[in-house]
Design a protein around this motif. Structure first.
Motif, PDB file in Angstrom:
ATOM      1  N   SER A   8      41.975  15.507  28.179  1.00  0.00           N
ATOM      2  CA  SER A   8      42.962  15.726  29.149  1.00  0.00           C
ATOM      3  C   SER A   8      44.002  16.402  28.648  1.00  0.00           C
ATOM      4  O   SER A   8      44.792  17.155  29.191  1.00  0.00           O
ATOM      5  N   LEU A   9      44.390  15.957  27.205  1.00  0.00           N
ATOM      6  CA  LEU A   9      45.566  16.929  26.691  1.00  0.00           C
ATOM      7  C   LEU A   9      45.053  18.390  26.549  1.00  0.00           C
ATOM      8  O   LEU A   9      45.830  19.346  26.858  1.00  0.00           O
ATOM      9  N   LEU A  10      43.765  18.397  26.128  1.00  0.00           N
ATOM     10  CA  LEU A  10      43.348  19.918  26.012  1.00  0.00           C
ATOM     11  C   LEU A  10      43.549  20.729  27.514  1.00  0.00           C
ATOM     12  O   LEU A  10      43.977  21.841  27.354  1.00  0.00           O
ATOM     13  N   SER A  11      43.025  20.081  28.479  1.00  0.00           N
ATOM     14  CA  SER A  11      43.276  20.642  29.857  1.00  0.00           C
ATOM     15  C   SER A  11      44.689  20.997  30.194  1.00  0.00           C
ATOM     16  O   SER A  11      44.896  22.066  30.695  1.00  0.00           O
ATOM     17  N   HIS A  12      45.759  20.002  29.803  1.00  0.00           N
ATOM     18  CA  HIS A  12      47.066  20.305  30.091  1.00  0.00           C
ATOM     19  C   HIS A  12      47.482  21.440  29.392  1.00  0.00           C
ATOM     20  O   HIS A  12      48.279  22.270  29.825  1.00  0.00           O
ATOM     21  N   LEU A  13      47.125  21.578  28.089  1.00  0.00           N
ATOM     22  CA  LEU A  13      47.513  22.534  27.254  1.00  0.00           C
ATOM     23  C   LEU A  13      47.035  23.717  27.755  1.00  0.00           C
ATOM     24  O   LEU A  13      47.659  24.953  27.738  1.00  0.00           O
ATOM     25  N   ASN A  15      46.242  24.747  30.817  1.00  0.00           N
ATOM     26  CA  ASN A  15      46.944  25.013  32.006  1.00  0.00           C
ATOM     27  C   ASN A  15      48.206  25.663  31.711  1.00  0.00           C
ATOM     28  O   ASN A  15      48.789  26.187  32.890  1.00  0.00           O
ATOM     29  N   CYS A  16      48.888  25.405  30.670  1.00  0.00           N
ATOM     30  CA  CYS A  16      50.211  25.986  30.302  1.00  0.00           C
ATOM     31  C   CYS A  16      50.076  27.536  30.416  1.00  0.00           C
ATOM     32  O   CYS A  16      49.114  28.129  29.962  1.00  0.00           O
ATOM     33  N   THR A  17      51.028  28.264  31.101  1.00  0.00           N
ATOM     34  CA  THR A  17      50.888  29.866  31.493  1.00  0.00           C
ATOM     35  C   THR A  17      51.533  30.428  30.234  1.00  0.00           C
ATOM     36  O   THR A  17      51.506  31.739  30.220  1.00  0.00           O
ATOM     37  N   ASP A  18      52.470  29.713  29.395  1.00  0.00           N
ATOM     38  CA  ASP A  18      53.195  30.442  28.423  1.00  0.00           C
ATOM     39  C   ASP A  18      53.868  29.625  27.460  1.00  0.00           C
ATOM     40  O   ASP A  18      53.648  28.316  27.543  1.00  0.00           O
TER      41      ASP A  18
END
Length: 91
Positions: A8-13, A15-18
């Motif tokens: 889940s952490l990896l997915s959130h990271l 999804n960050c665009t910048d």
């Protein structure tokens, strides 16, 4: 979204665009000390990859030689050299 916390952490990271979004997320997740420790681990990887000795890294970063040795073991066991080279090429 994965139910596994790490994924889940990896997915959130991912999804960050910048970098500003990544910084905001990591600031919310990690204490200042944790952020500093992770940044130092990355610096250790980079300095080792450039051929700097463990003793010099310890002195330069103001960390114990054991911290640098743990970083060196992690770097080699996870083979991050290719990732470091990719980052340097983009910088």
């Amino acid at each position: 979204m994965s139910t596994d916390p790490y994924h889940s952490l990896l997915s959130h990271l991912a999804n960050c665009t910048d970098s500003a979004e990544i910084e905001k997320l990591l600031s919310a997740l990690l204490t200042d000390k944790e952020q500093h420790d992770i940044a130092n681990r990355i610096r250790i990887f980079d300095l080792l990859d450039r051929g700097i000795t463990q003793r010099d890294i310890s002195e330069q970063l103001g960390v114990g030689i054991a911290t640098v040795s743990r970083g060196a073991r992690a770097m080699h066991s996870h083979d991050v050299s290719a990732l470091l080279a990719t980052h340097r090429e983009r910088s």
